[in-house]
Scaffold this motif. Structure first.
Motif, short mmCIF file in Angstrom:
data_model
loop_
_atom_site.label_atom_id
_atom_site.label_comp_id
_atom_site.label_asym_id
_atom_site.label_seq_id
_atom_site.Cartn_x
_atom_site.Cartn_y
_atom_site.Cartn_z
N SER A 219 0.84 -1.19 0.00
CA SER A 219 0.00 0.00 0.00
C SER A 219 0.88 1.24 0.00
CB SER A 219 -0.91 0.00 1.22
OG SER A 219 -0.14 -0.01 2.41
N VAL A 220 0.32 2.34 -0.49
CA VAL A 220 1.03 3.61 -0.53
C VAL A 220 0.62 4.42 0.69
CG1 VAL A 220 1.46 5.72 -1.82
CG2 VAL A 220 1.09 3.56 -3.04
N GLU A 221 1.61 4.85 1.47
CA GLU A 221 1.36 5.63 2.68
C GLU A 221 1.70 7.09 2.40
OE1 GLU A 221 3.06 5.98 7.28
OE2 GLU A 221 3.61 4.27 6.00
N TYR A 222 0.73 7.99 2.65
CA TYR A 222 0.93 9.42 2.45
C TYR A 222 1.26 10.08 3.79
CZ TYR A 222 -0.73 8.92 -2.30
OH TYR A 222 -0.85 8.55 -3.62
N VAL A 223 2.31 10.92 3.77
CA VAL A 223 2.81 11.53 5.01
C VAL A 223 2.98 13.03 4.78
CG1 VAL A 223 4.69 11.54 6.71
CG2 VAL A 223 4.04 9.40 5.60
N ASN A 224 2.69 13.82 5.82
CA ASN A 224 2.98 15.26 5.77
C ASN A 224 3.24 15.78 7.18
OD1 ASN A 224 0.46 15.66 7.05
ND2 ASN A 224 -0.59 15.90 5.09
N GLU A 225 3.37 17.10 7.31
CA GLU A 225 3.75 17.71 8.59
C GLU A 225 2.75 17.41 9.70
OE1 GLU A 225 5.08 20.71 5.34
OE2 GLU A 225 3.51 19.21 5.64
N LYS A 226 1.48 17.29 9.34
CA LYS A 226 0.45 17.05 10.37
C LYS A 226 0.49 15.61 10.86
CE LYS A 226 -2.75 20.64 8.76
NZ LYS A 226 -4.10 20.92 8.25
N ILE A 227 0.82 14.70 9.97
CA ILE A 227 0.85 13.28 10.34
C ILE A 227 2.12 12.94 11.10
CG2 ILE A 227 0.92 10.93 9.40
CD1 ILE A 227 -0.75 12.00 7.02
N LEU A 228 3.26 13.49 10.66
CA LEU A 228 4.55 13.21 11.28
C LEU A 228 5.35 14.52 11.31
CD1 LEU A 228 6.31 10.82 12.35
CD2 LEU A 228 7.21 10.58 10.03
N PRO A 229 5.26 15.28 12.40
CA PRO A 229 5.82 16.64 12.43
C PRO A 229 7.34 16.75 12.25
CG PRO A 229 4.23 16.32 14.19
CD PRO A 229 4.48 14.98 13.60
N LEU A 230 8.13 15.88 12.87
CA LEU A 230 9.59 15.88 12.73
C LEU A 230 10.21 17.25 13.05
CD1 LEU A 230 9.87 13.88 9.36
CD2 LEU A 230 10.15 13.00 11.67
N GLU A 231 9.80 17.82 14.20
CA GLU A 231 10.23 19.18 14.54
C GLU A 231 11.75 19.33 14.63
OE1 GLU A 231 8.01 17.46 16.39
OE2 GLU A 231 6.27 18.72 16.92
N LYS A 232 12.43 18.38 15.26
CA LYS A 232 13.87 18.50 15.46
C LYS A 232 14.62 18.51 14.13
CE LYS A 232 17.72 16.56 18.13
NZ LYS A 232 18.11 15.49 19.10
N LEU A 233 14.27 17.57 13.24
CA LEU A 233 14.93 17.51 11.94
C LEU A 233 14.58 18.74 11.10
CD1 LEU A 233 14.57 13.73 11.02
CD2 LEU A 233 16.72 14.99 11.33
N TYR A 234 13.34 19.20 11.19
CA TYR A 234 12.92 20.36 10.43
C TYR A 234 13.70 21.60 10.86
CZ TYR A 234 9.93 23.59 7.87
OH TYR A 234 9.47 24.55 6.99
N LYS A 235 13.92 21.72 12.16
CA LYS A 235 14.69 22.86 12.67
C LYS A 235 16.10 22.83 12.09
CE LYS A 235 16.08 25.11 16.98
NZ LYS A 235 16.04 25.04 18.48
#
Length: 335
Positions: A219-235
């Motif tokens: 299956s294809v899994e769709y991911v974005n900021e709301k589903i997986l925020p990843l704050e530390k890496l984004y910073k």
């Protein structure tokens, strides 16, 4: 390749933010399981992505691009700067390092494009060509346990913006036997007007399942900021320090282009010692370039010492690069 012995996943980002998409890529890379193989598909809007060791001021028109609402990002892998917009699709193969097989990975992309009626070939160190022009540049990154191979696919990208904002050295252009960037690249839509980003994505997924899916239907899994925020890496990826870094004043600068890429070596000296070394490069092996720079620090500024030190990190994978750098420096240093 036997494809029933490991787990496959297909992940698509529904974000067009380069800092998030690169964060997600690193997150997947750092958390890939043993015997797991992931296809990650993503798009960035109005973005320039730098190779890990590149100097942004040299590679692109930073101020004018940001003034025009562009974002500048830096990836983990080596290689050169690329322009991304919504006419470009990015793919990343993320895997347990034991599963790495470049020919098989490339086959996924080559077959996907051929399914859409275009013949393709892999060329040089990291390009995929159609009609003898580049539509995909590839780069690679690894640690002790994981590996990724990612690349672009130009489908209907704005070539005018690409040539407007990216600075490509005359030496690099001439080494390819061309007279401009625009004459070197091509959108797949030019060769087949029916191709779209969506049809390319579907074709890549189909090809990936045929080669790696073992007859199953992941299956294809769709991911974005709301589903997986990843704050530390984004910073990290959005920070000035990561994108631009420090640009101290250097006493010595050596620049040369080799068959495997360009080296821009900068040295700060203190009492005959190399106080610090920074190397900007579009070489594919980003970790090796960092390793060379760190090994030069605190050495006496003498070619015999530099040669001895660089030879100490030479192995069968990097012998060409190390030897080329040593021989080049011998032409510049007579002491």
């Amino acid at each position: 390749m036997p494809n029933n012995t490991f787990d496959t996943k297909i992940i698509c980002s529904s974000s067009n933010d380069p800092w998030y998409n690169l964060s997600l890529e690193e997150h997947l890379f750092s958390n890939v399981n043993k015997n797991q193989f992931i296809l990650y598909l993503w798009q960035n809007d109005n973005t320039i992505v730098l190779g890990r060791n590149q100097n942004p001021w040299k590679e692109c028109k930073c101020k004018s691009f940001e003034k025009d609402n562009g974002k500048i990002a830096r990836r983990l892998s080596g290689g050169g700067a690329v322009f991304h917009d919504l006419g470009n699709l990015n793919f990343t193969f993320i895997m347990d390092k034991n599963l790495h097989n470049l020919n098989t990975q490339l086959k996924v992309v080559l077959n996907a494009v051929r399914y859409l009626g275009i013949e393709t070939e892999f060329s040089g160190r990291n390009d995929i060509l159609a009609n003898n022009k580049k539509f995909s540049g590839n780069a690679f990154y690894e640690d002790d346990f994981s590996y990724y191979h990612h690349g672009t696919i130009l489908i209907n990208s704005n070539i005018d913006k690409l040539t407007k904002y990216l600075k490509v050295s005359k030496e690099k252009i001439s080494s390819k036997g061309i007279n401009s960037v625009s004459s070197r690249v091509i959108n797949l839509k030019t060769l087949n007007p029916d191709i779209s980003v969506h049809s390319m994505k579907i074709s890549l997924i189909k090809s990936f399942i045929e080669i790696y899916g073992g007859g199953g239907n992941p299956s294809v899994e769709y991911v974005n900021e709301k589903i997986l925020p990843l704050e530390k890496l984004y910073k990290k990826y959005s920070s000035w320090e990561w994108i631009y870094g420090e640009t101290p004043r250097f006493d010595i600068n050596f620049v040369n282009r080799f068959t495997w890429g360009e080296i821009d070596l900068n040295l700060k000296l203190n009492n005959g010692l190399i106080d610090s070394a920074v190397i900007y490069s579009d070489a594919i092996d980003s970790k090796l370039i960092k390793n060379i720079a760190s090994n030069l620090s605190a050495l006496p500024f003498k070619i015999i010492e530099i040669e001895k030190n660089l030879n100490s990190i030479k192995d069968e994978k990097n012998i060409e690069i190390i030897d080329d750098i040593i021989n080049f420096l011998k032409t510049k240093l007579s002491f």
